[in-house]
Design an enzyme around this catalytic site. Structure first.
Site, PDB file in Angstrom:
ATOM      1  N   GLU A  38      61.663  63.164  14.821  1.00 27.97           N
ATOM      2  CA  GLU A  38      62.157  61.793  14.844  1.00 27.97           C
ATOM      3  C   GLU A  38      62.903  61.483  16.146  1.00 27.97           C
ATOM      4  O   GLU A  38      63.430  62.359  16.803  1.00 27.97           O
ATOM      5  CB  GLU A  38      63.123  61.540  13.677  1.00 27.97           C
ATOM      6  CG  GLU A  38      62.447  61.067  12.411  1.00 27.97           C
ATOM      7  CD  GLU A  38      61.719  62.200  11.702  1.00 27.97           C
ATOM      8  OE1 GLU A  38      60.569  61.988  11.301  1.00 27.97           O
ATOM      9  OE2 GLU A  38      62.310  63.294  11.609  1.00 27.97           O
ATOM     10  N   VAL A  39      62.985  60.165  16.454  1.00 30.24           N
ATOM     11  CA  VAL A  39      63.882  59.673  17.502  1.00 30.24           C
ATOM     12  C   VAL A  39      64.958  58.876  16.777  1.00 30.24           C
ATOM     13  O   VAL A  39      64.634  58.015  15.956  1.00 30.24           O
ATOM     14  CB  VAL A  39      63.153  58.788  18.529  1.00 30.24           C
ATOM     15  CG1 VAL A  39      64.122  58.278  19.584  1.00 30.24           C
ATOM     16  CG2 VAL A  39      62.019  59.566  19.185  1.00 30.24           C
ATOM     17  N   LYS A  72      66.251  62.989  20.195  1.00 33.36           N
ATOM     18  CA  LYS A  72      64.900  63.297  19.740  1.00 33.36           C
ATOM     19  C   LYS A  72      64.957  64.700  19.150  1.00 33.36           C
ATOM     20  O   LYS A  72      65.539  65.607  19.763  1.00 33.36           O
ATOM     21  CB  LYS A  72      63.951  63.238  20.943  1.00 33.36           C
ATOM     22  CG  LYS A  72      62.509  63.387  20.596  1.00 33.36           C
ATOM     23  CD  LYS A  72      61.635  62.760  21.680  1.00 33.36           C
ATOM     24  CE  LYS A  72      61.265  63.773  22.751  1.00 33.36           C
ATOM     25  NZ  LYS A  72      60.261  63.228  23.683  1.00 33.36           N
ATOM     26  N   ILE A 100      65.099  55.561  14.760  1.00 34.83           N
ATOM     27  CA  ILE A 100      64.555  54.395  15.458  1.00 34.83           C
ATOM     28  C   ILE A 100      63.091  54.594  15.830  1.00 34.83           C
ATOM     29  O   ILE A 100      62.429  53.689  16.303  1.00 34.83           O
ATOM     30  CB  ILE A 100      65.383  54.026  16.722  1.00 34.83           C
ATOM     31  CG1 ILE A 100      65.538  55.231  17.649  1.00 34.83           C
ATOM     32  CG2 ILE A 100      66.735  53.442  16.340  1.00 34.83           C
ATOM     33  CD1 ILE A 100      66.186  54.894  18.989  1.00 34.83           C
ATOM     34  N   GLY A 101      62.552  55.779  15.622  1.00 35.03           N
ATOM     35  CA  GLY A 101      61.140  55.985  15.963  1.00 35.03           C
ATOM     36  C   GLY A 101      60.685  57.353  15.506  1.00 35.03           C
ATOM     37  O   GLY A 101      61.487  58.163  15.031  1.00 35.03           O
ATOM     38  N   SER A 102      59.410  57.565  15.640  1.00 36.58           N
ATOM     39  CA  SER A 102      58.911  58.886  15.280  1.00 36.58           C
ATOM     40  C   SER A 102      58.231  59.487  16.495  1.00 36.58           C
ATOM     41  O   SER A 102      57.460  58.806  17.179  1.00 36.58           O
ATOM     42  CB  SER A 102      57.935  58.789  14.102  1.00 36.58           C
ATOM     43  OG  SER A 102      56.761  58.143  14.534  1.00 36.58           O
ATOM     44  N   GLY A 103      58.561  60.749  16.737  1.00 33.08           N
ATOM     45  CA  GLY A 103      58.015  61.419  17.925  1.00 33.08           C
ATOM     46  C   GLY A 103      56.877  62.341  17.555  1.00 33.08           C
ATOM     47  O   GLY A 103      56.549  62.507  16.384  1.00 33.08           O
ATOM     48  N   ASP A 154      52.286  58.033  33.518  1.00 30.82           N
ATOM     49  CA  ASP A 154      52.152  57.107  32.391  1.00 30.82           C
ATOM     50  C   ASP A 154      53.146  55.956  32.536  1.00 30.82           C
ATOM     51  O   ASP A 154      53.837  55.581  31.590  1.00 30.82           O
ATOM     52  CB  ASP A 154      52.357  57.848  31.072  1.00 30.82           C
ATOM     53  CG  ASP A 154      51.907  57.011  29.878  1.00 30.82           C
ATOM     54  OD1 ASP A 154      52.210  57.397  28.726  1.00 30.82           O
ATOM     55  OD2 ASP A 154      51.283  55.938  30.107  1.00 30.82           O
TER      56      ASP A 154
HETATM   57  C1  IFC Z   1      56.787  65.940  28.485  1.00 28.33           C
HETATM   58  C2  IFC Z   1      57.669  65.253  29.406  1.00 28.33           C
HETATM   59  C3  IFC Z   1      58.354  64.084  29.156  1.00 28.33           C
HETATM   60  N1  IFC Z   1      57.961  65.634  30.616  1.00 28.33           N
HETATM   61  C4  IFC Z   1      58.810  64.777  31.131  1.00 28.33           C
HETATM   62  N2  IFC Z   1      59.061  63.819  30.226  1.00 28.33           N
HETATM   63  C5  IFC Z   1      59.902  62.726  30.408  1.00 28.33           C
HETATM   64  C6  IFC Z   1      60.569  62.191  29.338  1.00 28.33           C
HETATM   65  C7  IFC Z   1      60.065  62.158  31.683  1.00 28.33           C
HETATM   66  C8  IFC Z   1      60.914  61.060  31.813  1.00 28.33           C
HETATM   67  C9  IFC Z   1      61.116  60.425  33.150  1.00 28.33           C
HETATM   68  F1  IFC Z   1      60.303  59.403  33.302  1.00 28.33           F
HETATM   69  F2  IFC Z   1      62.330  59.985  33.282  1.00 28.33           F
HETATM   70  F3  IFC Z   1      60.886  61.265  34.090  1.00 28.33           F
HETATM   71  C10 IFC Z   1      61.599  60.524  30.707  1.00 28.33           C
HETATM   72  C11 IFC Z   1      61.416  61.114  29.449  1.00 28.33           C
HETATM   73  C12 IFC Z   1      62.153  60.542  28.318  1.00 28.33           C
HETATM   74  O1  IFC Z   1      62.427  59.364  28.334  1.00 28.33           O
HETATM   75  N3  IFC Z   1      62.531  61.368  27.339  1.00 28.33           N
HETATM   76  C13 IFC Z   1      63.355  61.120  26.260  1.00 28.33           C
HETATM   77  C14 IFC Z   1      63.950  59.868  25.975  1.00 28.33           C
HETATM   78  C15 IFC Z   1      63.695  62.181  25.477  1.00 28.33           C
HETATM   79  C16 IFC Z   1      64.577  62.055  24.389  1.00 28.33           C
HETATM   80  C17 IFC Z   1      65.127  60.809  24.112  1.00 28.33           C
HETATM   81  C18 IFC Z   1      66.101  60.681  22.921  1.00 28.33           C
HETATM   82  C19 IFC Z   1      64.834  59.746  24.870  1.00 28.33           C
HETATM   83  N4  IFC Z   1      65.473  58.513  24.632  1.00 28.33           N
HETATM   84  C20 IFC Z   1      64.944  57.522  23.832  1.00 28.33           C
HETATM   85  O2  IFC Z   1      63.880  57.674  23.294  1.00 28.33           O
HETATM   86  C21 IFC Z   1      65.715  56.322  23.673  1.00 28.33           C
HETATM   87  C22 IFC Z   1      65.488  55.242  22.851  1.00 28.33           C
HETATM   88  C23 IFC Z   1      66.513  54.327  23.068  1.00 28.33           C
HETATM   89  N5  IFC Z   1      67.307  54.852  23.949  1.00 28.33           N
HETATM   90  O3  IFC Z   1      66.859  56.062  24.345  1.00 28.33           O
END
Ligand code: IFC
Length: 705
Positions: free
Chosen positions: A503-504, A522, A496-499, A615
């Site tokens: 990938e995501v 991810k 669903i995306g690229s990190g 952010d």
């Molecule tokens: C470098 C870093 C990132 N340090 C902290 N974060 C961080 C990541 C902090 C937070 C928060 F805001 F909650 F504090 C969230 C994230 C985050 O969302 N990470 C993350 C999300 C990592 C892996 C995945 C798979 C995902 N989820 C999605 O991208 C996703 C898409 C649809 N549904 O979920």
């Protein structure tokens, strides 16, 4: 001649020289006519014996008066000794020779009373025993009290009593349109005078006193009850159409409540309350309003609230009985009510009525102020009644029903268990799980979180999140916070995306005893540096410390096999900025503010833990299928379907200028306060359905604004 020199007729006797005189004069029969006591007034002259020479021894200066009672005229058959003596009469003033010289009589007046009389009539008689008398008048009379009206009672003419001290009691009769207050009575004295009025009458309802009579109230006036009062003017909004009104009926559309006195002004139901404000909090709402503009002329204002629940399909249903109204839904004294236990994500319509004591008398429906609300997400209600089956030495099966109010789709159930040391004493599960390497329980409560430092276990400052970069080996540390998931449980379904590092993807995760869960994952691409792996796992360590419905939930990590993965809950509706643009103009303001409320709750939680996001932007908020917003952070990674313009430029300082507080742009002072600035920008993004902040201004222009 009398004293006024008028000639008069007299009965005279003057045998003063001869001894043993016995001369009688008798009246004719006098009918008694109801008199009990009669009075006889005599006028006479009597000569002084001294004024006449040679009469000494034979001359008298008195005479006697008698009476005789009989039922009829008996002629002259009464013997002298049958008469009863009334009195011996003497003169007050005798007249002398000098008087005689001018032939003027000086009249004596004597009055005697006789009673009680019983026969139908009587005679009077006068006996002379040798005086020189001239009887000029005999007046016989009786006394009566003349009919009067006193204290609105009429007392009829009455004859006085039989003797000089007796009183005759007379009952009075109330005049027309009057009624007895205390039985009216008076006493008629022997002298014919009214004495001691007792009791009285008062004018009846509809009448007032005017000089010993009761006159009707004029039109437009009324008197509600018998009494001394005067007629009153009809109260406001009432009238009387005839004289002698006892009440004033209300004008049309005006009313008196059952316990309003007749003197109360007529009033009407109040108008609808105004300025209704609703504040939705999850599945509860506080409704507040202002008094109606027209209170109907009464002060006994109350409020009632009716509830309608409207689902998208089908008609609305009444819900006044079901939700929890606090303090209640009718008879509210204050302009405020709290409604609890509403169904999540549902439209409700509340009708707020103002009522008073005459509302039910009006045929017209009370106008009400309508307020429509939509409830938000809320935690499911409690799981009740857990059943236990097949307990064996080291296993147990627990069964339960879905909670009464799931408030959305239930994603999972958590089961907590404790080892029982003694009866009533529990060990913390965490104590046991340190050794386990990971435990979901770690994420449950920050107060129970462990702090791993210098190889020693100690309790952390529970209020703050722990920056994993303070640890020597994040690859080890990640397991202190996040649980390890076996790669075999994960089935990757699509990218669903690229990190930044890989990938995501969207995938499904199988867990023992659970339905497959939709997850996002991810990956860390092969060929990563040690630093990249460290940063990758630090992210998971941070996320693992968060447990809030408005912050993305970490399921766990895969580190024991390649590729290394971070696994989170799956957010079906993707990032908020793209979501809003897809649904441009489709939400109510309440719904948009509901999204912002969720973000605010998540950010409050993070800032309370001391975590600064740096952010915060709509592109870093994820939306699930229940439209619940969760704070996330994708760093440089981007979801493929997103608009490329939404990504911020990383030129130079890698700062998202449009979202960043001035002090953070100027000298990198990031704080919860600068997160609040960003939140303000997010508010603008949400309310504008995902417009780009400051539209097409360049970053340079924006930072100069
Ligand atoms: C470098 C870093 C990132 N340090 C902290 N974060 C961080 C990541 C902090 C937070 C928060 F805001 F909650 F504090 C969230 C994230 C985050 O969302 N990470 C993350 C999300 C990592 C892996 C995945 C798979 C995902 N989820 C999605 O991208 C996703 C898409 C649809 N549904 O979920």
């Amino acid at each position: 001649m009398d004293e006024y020199f008028s000639p008069i007729h007299t009965y005279q006797v003057c045998n003063v020289m001869s001894p043993s005189q016995n001369n009688w004069l008798r009246t004719s029969w006098i009918p008694r006519e109801g008199a009990r006591r009669i009075y006889i007034e005599l006028k006479f002259t009597l000569r002084d014996c001294n004024s006449m020479p040679g009469v000494l021894g034979t001359c008298k200066e008195t005479f006697n008066m008698y009476y005789y009672e009989s039922d009829r005229d008996v002629g002259s058959s009464i013997r002298e000794n049958q008469f009863i003596k009334i009195d011996t009469i003497a003169a007050d003033e005798s007249f002398t020779g000098v008087d005689l010289g001018v032939r003027r009589l000086k009249l004596n007046t004597e009055v005697r009373g006789v009673g009680p009389l019983n026969r139908r009539g009587f005679y009077l008689a006068f006996q002379d025993i040798g005086a020189c008398i001239a009887l000029t008048s005999v007046r016989v009379y009786y006394k009566h009290c003349v009919g009067v009206s006193r204290n609105l009672a009429v007392f009829t003419d009455v004859v006085t009593g039989a003797d000089s001290s007796s009183l005759v009691e007379v009952r009075g009769q109330c005049v027309d349109h009057a009624e007895e207050r205390d039985t009216p009575k008076m006493y008629c004295s022997a002298e014919g005078e009214w004495l001691v009025p007792i009791g009285r009458c008062v004018c009846s309802a509809g009448f007032e006193e005017h000089r010993e009579s009761c006159e009707p109230c004029e039109v437009g006036f009324y008197k509600p009850a018998a009494g001394d009062g005067v007629c009153g003017k009809c109260p406001q909004h009432s009238h009387s159409e005839t004289r002698a009104a006892v009440s004033c009926p209300c004008d049309s559309n005006y009313y008196r409540a059952a316990d309003d006195p007749p003197a109360a002004v007529c009033s009407r139901p109040p108008s609808a309350p105004v300025n209704v404000i609703s504040s939705v909090n999850g599945t509860s709402v506080v409704l507040e309003w202002d008094r109606p503009l027209d209170t109907g002329g009464r002060s006994d204002l109350q409020y009632g609230v009716l509830c309608q629940k409207c689902s998208v399909e089908g008609p609305c249903e009444d819900c006044t009985a079901s939700p929890g109204f606090i303090p209640r839904h009718t008879g509210l004294m204050e302009p405020r009510v709290t409604v609890l236990n509403l169904v999540a994500h549902t439209n409700y319509s509340f009708c707020i009525l103002a009522t008073n004591a005459v509302t039910h008398l009006s045929n017209e429906a009370s106008p009400c102020a309508i307020v429509n609300i939509t409830t938000n997400q809320a935690a499911p209600s409690e799981v009740l009644a857990i059943r236990q089956e097949n307990t064996s030495q080291n296993s147990v099966i627990l069964l339960w029903h879905e909670p009464n109010q799931p408030n959305g789709v239930i994603l999972e159930y958590d089961v907590k268990y404790y080892e029982k040391i003694q009866e009533g004493n529990y060990k913390s599960d965490n104590m046991y799980c340190i050794h386990c390497g990971y435990s979901k329980a770690f994420q449950d409560s920050d107060e129970e979180k462990m702090h791993y430092q210098n190889g020693h276990v100690s309790f952390p400052d529970a209020r703050f999140y722990i920056d994993p970069h303070t640890y020597e080996d994040p690859c080890q540390t990640v397991h202190e916070f996040a649980r390890e998931i076996e790669a075999s449980r994960i089935k990757i379904e699509k990218i669903i995306g690229s990190g930044e590092f890989g990938e995501v993807c969207y995938g499904r995760m199988r867990l023992p005893g659970k339905r497959d869960a939709a997850v996002a994952l991810k990956t860390l691409k092969a060929g990563y540096t040690e630093k990249q792996k460290k940063d990758f796992l630090a992210e998971a360590s941070i996320m693992a410390q968060f447990d809030h419905p408005n912050v993305i939930h970490l399921e766990g990590v895969v580190t024991r096999s390649k590729p290394v993965m971070i696994i989170t809950e799956y957010m079906e509706n993707g990032s908020l900025d793209a979501f809003l643009r897809r649904h441009d103009g489709q939400f109510t303001i309440i719904q948009l503010v509901g999204l912002l409320r969720g973000i605010a709750a998540g950010m409050t939680y993070l800032s309370d833990l001391g975590y600064i996001h740096r952010d915060l932007a709509a592109r870093n908020i994820l939306v699930n299928s229940n439209f619940v917003c969760k704070v996330s952070d994708f760093g440089l990674s981007r979801v493929l379907e997103d608009d490329p313009d939404a990504a911020y430029t990383t030129s130079g300082g890698k700062i998202p200028i449009r979202w960043t507080a001035p002090e953070a742009i100027a000298y990198r002072k990031f704080s919860s306060a600068s997160d609040v600035w960003s939140y303000g920008i997010v508010m603008w993004e949400v309310m504008s359905y995902g417009e780009r902040p400051y539209w097409n201004l360049t970053n340079r222009d924006v930072s100069m604004v």
